[in-house]
Scaffold this motif. Sequence first.
Motif, PDB file in Angstrom:
ATOM      1  N   VAL A  72       0.909  -0.912  -0.017  1.00  0.00           N
ATOM      2  CA  VAL A  72       0.082   0.178   0.048  1.00  0.00           C
ATOM      3  C   VAL A  72       0.815   1.188   0.042  1.00  0.00           C
ATOM      4  CG1 VAL A  72      -1.924   1.246   1.355  1.00  0.00           C
ATOM      5  CG2 VAL A  72      -1.935  -1.206   1.139  1.00  0.00           C
ATOM      6  N   TYR A  73       0.394   2.351  -0.781  1.00  0.00           N
ATOM      7  CA  TYR A  73       1.254   3.499  -0.652  1.00  0.00           C
ATOM      8  C   TYR A  73      -0.160   4.681  -0.287  1.00  0.00           C
ATOM      9  CZ  TYR A  73       3.050   8.123  -2.164  1.00  0.00           C
ATOM     10  OH  TYR A  73       3.532   9.512  -2.231  1.00  0.00           O
ATOM     11  N   TYR A  74       0.232   5.456   0.733  1.00  0.00           N
ATOM     12  CA  TYR A  74      -0.710   6.578   1.212  1.00  0.00           C
ATOM     13  C   TYR A  74       0.002   7.764   0.775  1.00  0.00           C
ATOM     14  CZ  TYR A  74      -3.061   9.186   4.910  1.00  0.00           C
ATOM     15  OH  TYR A  74      -3.836  10.015   5.607  1.00  0.00           O
ATOM     16  N   ALA A  75      -1.253   8.317  -0.108  1.00  0.00           N
ATOM     17  CA  ALA A  75      -0.670   9.424  -0.861  1.00  0.00           C
ATOM     18  C   ALA A  75      -1.664  10.557  -0.384  1.00  0.00           C
ATOM     19  CB  ALA A  75      -1.176   9.301  -2.194  1.00  0.00           C
ATOM     20  N   ARG A  76      -0.628  11.778   0.062  1.00  0.00           N
ATOM     21  CA  ARG A  76      -1.264  12.903   0.601  1.00  0.00           C
ATOM     22  C   ARG A  76      -0.808  13.946  -0.572  1.00  0.00           C
ATOM     23  NH1 ARG A  76      -1.550  13.623   6.726  1.00  0.00           N
ATOM     24  NH2 ARG A  76      -1.065  15.511   6.035  1.00  0.00           N
ATOM     25  N   GLY A  77      -1.499  15.238  -0.425  1.00  0.00           N
ATOM     26  CA  GLY A  77      -1.422  16.334  -1.316  1.00  0.00           C
ATOM     27  C   GLY A  77      -1.768  15.920  -2.558  1.00  0.00           C
ATOM     28  N   PRO A  78      -2.088  17.278  -3.366  1.00  0.00           N
ATOM     29  CA  PRO A  78      -2.718  17.163  -4.745  1.00  0.00           C
ATOM     30  C   PRO A  78      -1.756  16.582  -5.743  1.00  0.00           C
ATOM     31  CG  PRO A  78      -1.670  19.277  -4.251  1.00  0.00           C
ATOM     32  CD  PRO A  78      -1.661  18.555  -2.982  1.00  0.00           C
ATOM     33  N   ARG A  79      -0.334  16.124  -5.556  1.00  0.00           N
ATOM     34  CA  ARG A  79       0.214  15.396  -6.469  1.00  0.00           C
ATOM     35  C   ARG A  79       0.475  13.921  -6.089  1.00  0.00           C
ATOM     36  NH1 ARG A  79       5.446  17.485  -6.572  1.00  0.00           N
ATOM     37  NH2 ARG A  79       5.816  16.615  -8.424  1.00  0.00           N
ATOM     38  N   GLU A 105       9.479   8.841  -9.163  1.00  0.00           N
ATOM     39  CA  GLU A 105      10.231   7.811  -9.441  1.00  0.00           C
ATOM     40  C   GLU A 105      10.430   6.695  -8.454  1.00  0.00           C
ATOM     41  OE1 GLU A 105      11.007  11.188 -12.205  1.00  0.00           O
ATOM     42  OE2 GLU A 105      11.153  11.175  -9.827  1.00  0.00           O
ATOM     43  N   GLN A 106      10.490   7.329  -7.252  1.00  0.00           N
ATOM     44  CA  GLN A 106      10.439   6.235  -6.045  1.00  0.00           C
ATOM     45  C   GLN A 106       9.349   5.672  -5.938  1.00  0.00           C
ATOM     46  OE1 GLN A 106      12.904   5.523  -3.110  1.00  0.00           O
ATOM     47  NE2 GLN A 106      11.346   3.884  -3.620  1.00  0.00           N
ATOM     48  N   VAL A 107       7.981   6.111  -6.215  1.00  0.00           N
ATOM     49  CA  VAL A 107       6.725   5.534  -6.062  1.00  0.00           C
ATOM     50  C   VAL A 107       6.805   4.383  -7.156  1.00  0.00           C
ATOM     51  CG1 VAL A 107       4.064   5.658  -6.309  1.00  0.00           C
ATOM     52  CG2 VAL A 107       5.368   7.674  -5.126  1.00  0.00           C
ATOM     53  N   LEU A 108       7.119   4.806  -8.571  1.00  0.00           N
ATOM     54  CA  LEU A 108       7.351   3.752  -9.503  1.00  0.00           C
ATOM     55  C   LEU A 108       7.990   2.693  -9.145  1.00  0.00           C
ATOM     56  CD1 LEU A 108       7.766   6.125 -12.551  1.00  0.00           C
ATOM     57  CD2 LEU A 108       5.642   5.080 -11.655  1.00  0.00           C
ATOM     58  N   VAL A 109       9.236   2.763  -8.526  1.00  0.00           N
ATOM     59  CA  VAL A 109       9.984   1.697  -8.161  1.00  0.00           C
ATOM     60  C   VAL A 109       9.265   0.953  -7.007  1.00  0.00           C
ATOM     61  CG1 VAL A 109      12.174   1.116  -6.733  1.00  0.00           C
ATOM     62  CG2 VAL A 109      12.148   2.720  -8.394  1.00  0.00           C
ATOM     63  N   TRP A 110       8.341   1.393  -6.096  1.00  0.00           N
ATOM     64  CA  TRP A 110       7.926   0.810  -5.156  1.00  0.00           C
ATOM     65  C   TRP A 110       6.794  -0.079  -5.708  1.00  0.00           C
ATOM     66  CZ3 TRP A 110       7.388   5.605  -1.627  1.00  0.00           C
ATOM     67  CH2 TRP A 110       8.466   5.681  -0.751  1.00  0.00           C
ATOM     68  N   ASN A 111       5.881   0.491  -6.800  1.00  0.00           N
ATOM     69  CA  ASN A 111       5.021  -0.127  -7.373  1.00  0.00           C
ATOM     70  C   ASN A 111       3.965  -0.746  -6.497  1.00  0.00           C
ATOM     71  OD1 ASN A 111       3.432  -0.949  -9.742  1.00  0.00           O
ATOM     72  ND2 ASN A 111       4.635  -2.719  -9.931  1.00  0.00           N
ATOM     73  N   PRO A 112       3.028   0.269  -5.813  1.00  0.00           N
ATOM     74  CA  PRO A 112       2.110  -0.505  -4.773  1.00  0.00           C
ATOM     75  C   PRO A 112       0.921  -0.946  -5.454  1.00  0.00           C
ATOM     76  CG  PRO A 112       1.980   2.008  -4.906  1.00  0.00           C
ATOM     77  CD  PRO A 112       3.297   1.703  -5.736  1.00  0.00           C
ATOM     78  N   GLU A 113       0.078  -2.041  -4.845  1.00  0.00           N
ATOM     79  CA  GLU A 113      -0.755  -2.443  -5.456  1.00  0.00           C
ATOM     80  C   GLU A 113      -2.060  -1.767  -5.073  1.00  0.00           C
ATOM     81  OE1 GLU A 113      -0.255  -7.353  -5.078  1.00  0.00           O
ATOM     82  OE2 GLU A 113       0.325  -6.048  -3.066  1.00  0.00           O
ATOM     83  N   VAL A 114      -2.092  -0.893  -4.039  1.00  0.00           N
ATOM     84  CA  VAL A 114      -3.262  -0.277  -3.330  1.00  0.00           C
ATOM     85  C   VAL A 114      -2.694   1.326  -3.097  1.00  0.00           C
ATOM     86  CG1 VAL A 114      -4.841   0.236  -1.950  1.00  0.00           C
ATOM     87  CG2 VAL A 114      -4.230  -2.280  -2.623  1.00  0.00           C
ATOM     88  N   ILE A 115      -3.668   2.124  -3.636  1.00  0.00           N
ATOM     89  CA  ILE A 115      -3.123   3.818  -3.086  1.00  0.00           C
ATOM     90  C   ILE A 115      -4.372   4.280  -2.266  1.00  0.00           C
ATOM     91  CG2 ILE A 115      -2.796   5.965  -3.904  1.00  0.00           C
ATOM     92  CD1 ILE A 115      -1.318   4.922  -6.521  1.00  0.00           C
ATOM     93  N   VAL A 116      -4.244   4.578  -1.208  1.00  0.00           N
ATOM     94  CA  VAL A 116      -5.029   5.310  -0.268  1.00  0.00           C
ATOM     95  C   VAL A 116      -4.739   6.822  -0.189  1.00  0.00           C
ATOM     96  CG1 VAL A 116      -6.214   5.293   1.996  1.00  0.00           C
ATOM     97  CG2 VAL A 116      -5.472   3.204   0.962  1.00  0.00           C
ATOM     98  N   THR A 117      -5.628   7.666  -0.524  1.00  0.00           N
ATOM     99  CA  THR A 117      -5.388   8.829  -0.596  1.00  0.00           C
ATOM    100  C   THR A 117      -6.456   9.979   0.063  1.00  0.00           C
ATOM    101  OG1 THR A 117      -4.938  10.890  -2.010  1.00  0.00           O
ATOM    102  CG2 THR A 117      -6.600   9.465  -2.784  1.00  0.00           C
ATOM    103  N   LEU A 118      -5.762  11.097   0.755  1.00  0.00           N
ATOM    104  CA  LEU A 118      -6.512  12.064   1.358  1.00  0.00           C
ATOM    105  C   LEU A 118      -7.206  13.285   0.369  1.00  0.00           C
ATOM    106  CD1 LEU A 118      -4.923  12.822   4.609  1.00  0.00           C
ATOM    107  CD2 LEU A 118      -6.968  11.843   4.437  1.00  0.00           C
ATOM    108  N   ASP A 119      -6.660  13.161  -0.938  1.00  0.00           N
ATOM    109  CA  ASP A 119      -6.795  14.263  -2.020  1.00  0.00           C
ATOM    110  C   ASP A 119      -7.722  13.921  -2.867  1.00  0.00           C
ATOM    111  OD1 ASP A 119      -5.830  16.424  -3.961  1.00  0.00           O
ATOM    112  OD2 ASP A 119      -5.269  17.292  -2.016  1.00  0.00           O
ATOM    113  N   LYS A 120      -8.660  14.582  -2.980  1.00  0.00           N
ATOM    114  CA  LYS A 120      -9.964  14.306  -3.992  1.00  0.00           C
ATOM    115  C   LYS A 120      -9.149  14.694  -5.287  1.00  0.00           C
ATOM    116  CE  LYS A 120     -14.738  14.516  -4.771  1.00  0.00           C
ATOM    117  NZ  LYS A 120     -15.946  15.066  -4.102  1.00  0.00           N
ATOM    118  N   ALA A 121      -8.497  15.919  -5.469  1.00  0.00           N
ATOM    119  CA  ALA A 121      -7.968  16.155  -6.772  1.00  0.00           C
ATOM    120  C   ALA A 121      -6.916  15.001  -7.206  1.00  0.00           C
ATOM    121  CB  ALA A 121      -7.394  17.267  -6.722  1.00  0.00           C
TER     122      ALA A 121
END
Length: 365
Positions: free
Chosen positions: A217-224, A261-277
Amino acid sequence: MTLGAEPNVPIRFDTKLQEAPVPIDRRGFLETAALALLSQATTPAFARDAHIADGAGRRVGVPAKVQRVLPAGPPAAILLYTAAPDVLIGWTRTPRPDEKAYLLPDAADKPEVGRITGRGNTANLEVVLSHKPDMIIDAGSTTQTYVELADRVQAQTNIPYALLDGKFDAIVATYRTLGQLIDREERCNKLATWCEQTMRTLRSRIDPIAADKRPRVYYARGPRGLETGLAGSINVETIDFLGATNVARGAPGGLAQVSLEQVLVWNPEVIVTLDKAFAESVLNDPAWASVDAVKARRVYLSPRLPFGWVDSPPSVNRMAGLWWLAKLLYPTLFPEDIGALTREFYALFYQVNLSDADVAKIMSG
């Protein structure tokens, strides 16, 4: 709604994202002799029980009656609201109109009182005393830095200051300690029991799963989507609790800025995010197209009303999202109706009854 009862790309850490206690007054906290006399004249005597241990093991004296409690930060405000909205003096940040819709009206309209800990500290000695609290409650880190802050504030105001453990897996003990501190043991034990039973049920189904079968899992915050909580961070404790592998395994704890680039290397199966955009854009963003989570369309926007389900802030509101997150990570293990579970949580903890439309709005993020 009605009211009711591989080569790794280096991670660039941004220390500005870390929450840290700010001295209660940047000028040194000691005010005038008049304010010192005011604190002695208006604050309660430590009468009921001088031997209640808080989450840091400090012995906190408590007054005979606790009728006004000042939260030191956002996690404490939410904790206090769920336990005893009548004693909550106010919010560290005024709830927005869309948040107020899921809170008791009288409590939702309480004033903004500022905060003692963390970024955006606004409460100096004079502000604290002006609210005439019987007690100050903080919920979060119990490290020495926070212990020293609590001791200093208590010594200089003569107001009992309890520091509660804000870690997710400590929530049961924290509720029970809070019940003793504010003389609401029956209510707090009820909330603690719900948390305890829920956590036990979820873990009993997840624990048998082999480590290599658990989702990454990758936990994504912020608009990017490039701010994340590192493994061990309070921001991702529910992901850790549910046994998923947090791909952001840099130095332990805290928030960090990372590169795509780091996220691409991690290649998560699930992304959970706080940011609607970010949630709306990432599925059609060519730069993210090779990520397994994007290819499988397993990108999930966390509900946030009245408080975030995964984070923002990291308090008992995270219990609302525990079933939701478990169902996303392990869909075959959790057939429960998330709508019914959401109604149950909101009725017990936030003391509001949800309509079908309310549930749909909350779930939309």
